[in-house]
Design an enzyme around this catalytic site. Structure first.
Site, short mmCIF file in Angstrom:
data_model
loop_
_atom_site.label_atom_id
_atom_site.label_comp_id
_atom_site.label_asym_id
_atom_site.label_seq_id
_atom_site.Cartn_x
_atom_site.Cartn_y
_atom_site.Cartn_z
CG HIS A 87 -1.69 -1.25 1.41
ND1 HIS A 87 -2.91 -1.53 0.83
CD2 HIS A 87 -1.35 -2.36 2.12
CE1 HIS A 87 -3.30 -2.74 1.19
NE2 HIS A 87 -2.37 -3.27 1.96
CB SER B 76 11.36 23.02 -15.43
OG SER B 76 10.51 24.16 -15.47
CE LYS C 277 10.53 19.68 -11.01
NZ LYS C 277 9.22 19.86 -11.65
CD GLU D 183 7.85 12.24 -15.44
OE1 GLU D 183 6.99 12.78 -14.75
OE2 GLU D 183 8.73 12.88 -16.03
CE1 TYR E 88 -5.35 -10.09 -46.41
CE2 TYR E 88 -7.00 -9.45 -48.04
CZ TYR E 88 -5.93 -9.13 -47.23
OH TYR E 88 -5.43 -7.86 -47.23
N1 ARG Z 1 -1.74 -5.05 -48.76
C1 ARG Z 1 -2.49 -6.21 -48.50
C2 ARG Z 1 -2.48 -6.54 -47.00
O1 ARG Z 1 -1.70 -5.98 -46.33
C3 ARG Z 1 -1.91 -7.37 -49.23
C4 ARG Z 1 -2.89 -8.49 -49.47
C5 ARG Z 1 -3.94 -8.01 -50.42
N2 ARG Z 1 -4.82 -9.05 -50.78
C6 ARG Z 1 -5.98 -8.83 -51.35
N3 ARG Z 1 -6.72 -9.85 -51.60
N4 ARG Z 1 -6.39 -7.62 -51.66
O2 ARG Z 1 -3.25 -7.31 -46.48
#
Ligand code: ARG
Length: 479
Positions: free
Chosen positions: A178, A299, A305, A312, A339
């Protein structure tokens, strides 16, 4: 986060000969009109992903060599591509390379330049591959290298901590709970607490590296490729420990980046707590340590200072890395397989976490060996605050007083000493006996000293100087 410049440029898809000029879209075939200028800038990542150029080229070289080996490319084509990519890398490193936002990202900038340099053979590089597996490969390679650099910094910092602690196995200071003086401890023991935290951080980093070091290439867009590629050959060439088992997972998940940002966040939280102590300790109120002038600033108005800006700032920068972790988690959570372009947003937080952690470790590495320890002030502070009260209670327990009664007796003794403005050590035997009766005799004197207190905590993991020396030896061995 650093400001990103969206730089808008015009788009050309074809010239009068019907051939694509240098900055036309590599995917432009099915499009009937040029990309909107804002959309082009909005979707581009080259301004921040160009820092992946070395990994991108290394990945492409491994891919091209493999395509040559399995017969998808002729040996001559494969060699021409590899040499062309090496030229592109030299151009980038000399500063001669012209990055184009119209070419969207690092991958297409490099591929486009390759084709300009070596002609149509350059267009064969992307056979059996997609930017989806390409970018996943690039980030994993980049992060793996960054982890190795961070590991070295952590190891150096762990060593610096041991060196700071080594002369202080006997130096006594108040231990706090504490933020109130609690029990005497040794300064070496206190510093080794930070060693433990940082050492776990390094373990976590090494564990994370195993999951980073997996090859996605070969997953292509999402389903794999129709060409007879050899992914294990590519993995060996790039030093990957294994090959991703599932193509959908390989191109889409970024849990390895999230995990790294988690490790970085925990490390920064540890550094932040540590820096908070350095700030407190270097204040006039504590005066436990002196920070070197070269790590402090003044400062603009108060001439007296000397501010502990570096600790920090490290404390403050923990916030941005925790933010990077939140960005990555949030970026991932709504994505269906496989993706999605969302993943392009992984790079800035990941790079920021890498850069910030690297900078903070570097700052600590400069600061720690230069800390001056004020042993006399530490001792003086331990003498305040009745820090040996628990020792007196334990003494009574050894003389058969039940712990709860001992606690009560010592509480009343401390109350008496506080009212009299005296320390426990300065009370006479008779005064002590007023509360503890004949359970207390002359042998109590040793128990109430700071040395008696720390020496008595003499088991594995505790603060006695002998234990700290043993812990220091083990710490060295663990490095
Ligand atoms: N610049 C894109 C990324 O960073 C690369 C992959 C792009 N792929 C796509 N199907 N558009 O993810």
């Amino acid at each position: 986060m650093r400001a990103r410049q969206i730089c808008v440029s015009t788009i050309m898809t074809q010239d009068s000969s019907g051939r694509a000029p240098a900055d036309s879209k590599l995917w432009g075939g099915r499009f009937g009109e040029a990309t909107d200028a804002f959309v082009e800038a909005f979707t581009a990542s080259v301004n921040f992903d160009k820092r992946l150029y070395r990994q991108d080229i290394a990945g492409s070289i491994a891919h091209a060599r493999m395509l040559g080996r399995v017969g998808v490319l002729t040996e001559a084509e494969s060699t021409a591509i590899v040499e062309g990519l090496e030229r592109v890398r030299a151009e980038i490193e000399s500063g001669a390379f012209e990055w184009r936002v119209s070419l969207e990202d690092v991958h297409m900038n490099i591929e486009s330049r390759l084709t300009t340099l070596i002609g149509d053979t350059g267009k064969k590089l992307h056979t059996g591959r997609s930017r989806n597996d390409q970018v996943a490969t690039d980030i994993r390679l980049y992060l793996r290298d960054a982890i190795d650099g961070i590991d070295r910094l952590m190891t150096d910092l762990l060593r610096a901590l041991i060196e700071l602690a080594e002369p202080h196995a006997n130096t006594i200071m108040p231990g706090f709970t504490h933020l109130q003086a609690a029990q005497p401890i040794t300064f070496g023991h206190h510093l080794l607490a930070w060693f433990e935290m940082l050492q776990r951080d390094r373990d976590r980093l090494r564990d994370c590296r195993k999951r980073v070091n997996v090859l996605p290439l070969g997953a292509a867009a999402l389903a794999g490729t129709t060409f007879p590629i050899d992914r294990h050959d590519v993995a060996a060439a790039l030093g990957f420990g294994s090959v991703a088992e599932n193509s959908l997972d390989a191109v889409s998940d970024r849990d390895f980046a999230i995990e790294f940002a988690g490790v970085a966040s925990i490390t920064l939280v540890h550094l932040s707590r540590w820096c908070e102590e350095l700030v407190l300790w270097s204040s006039q109120q504590f005066g436990f340590i002196d920070l070197p002038d070269r790590f402090c600033t003044g400062s603009s108005i108060m001439p007296q200072k000397k501010n502990p800006d570096v600790p920090e700032l490290v404390r403050g920068k923990s916030g941005r890395v925790i933010g990077d972790l939140m960005s990555l988690l949030t970026l991932m959570k709504g994505q269906p397989l496989a993706y999605n372009k969302d993943n392009q947003e992984d790079k800035e937080p990941l790079f920021d976490a890498i850069d910030t952690l690297t900078d903070c470790l570097t700052a600590m590495l400069g600061l720690v060996p230069a800390i001056e320890v004020r042993a006399a002030t530490l001792r003086e502070a331990a003498l305040q605050g009745y820090t040996t009260a628990t020792d007196l209670a334990d003494y009574l327990v050894r003389r058969n007083v039940p712990f709860r009664d001992a606690h009560e007796i010592v509480g009343r003794t401390v109350g008496y000493a506080v009212a009299a403005g005296r320390s426990l050590e300065s009370l006479s035997l008779r005064e002590l006996q007023q509360f503890g009766g004949d359970a207390i005799d002359a042998s109590v004197a040793e128990v109430l000293t700071l040395e008696g207190s720390v020496n008595a905590r003499n088991h594995f993991g505790a603060t006695a100087p002998a234990q700290v020396r043993a812990a220091l030896e083990r710490a060295r061995a663990r490095l």
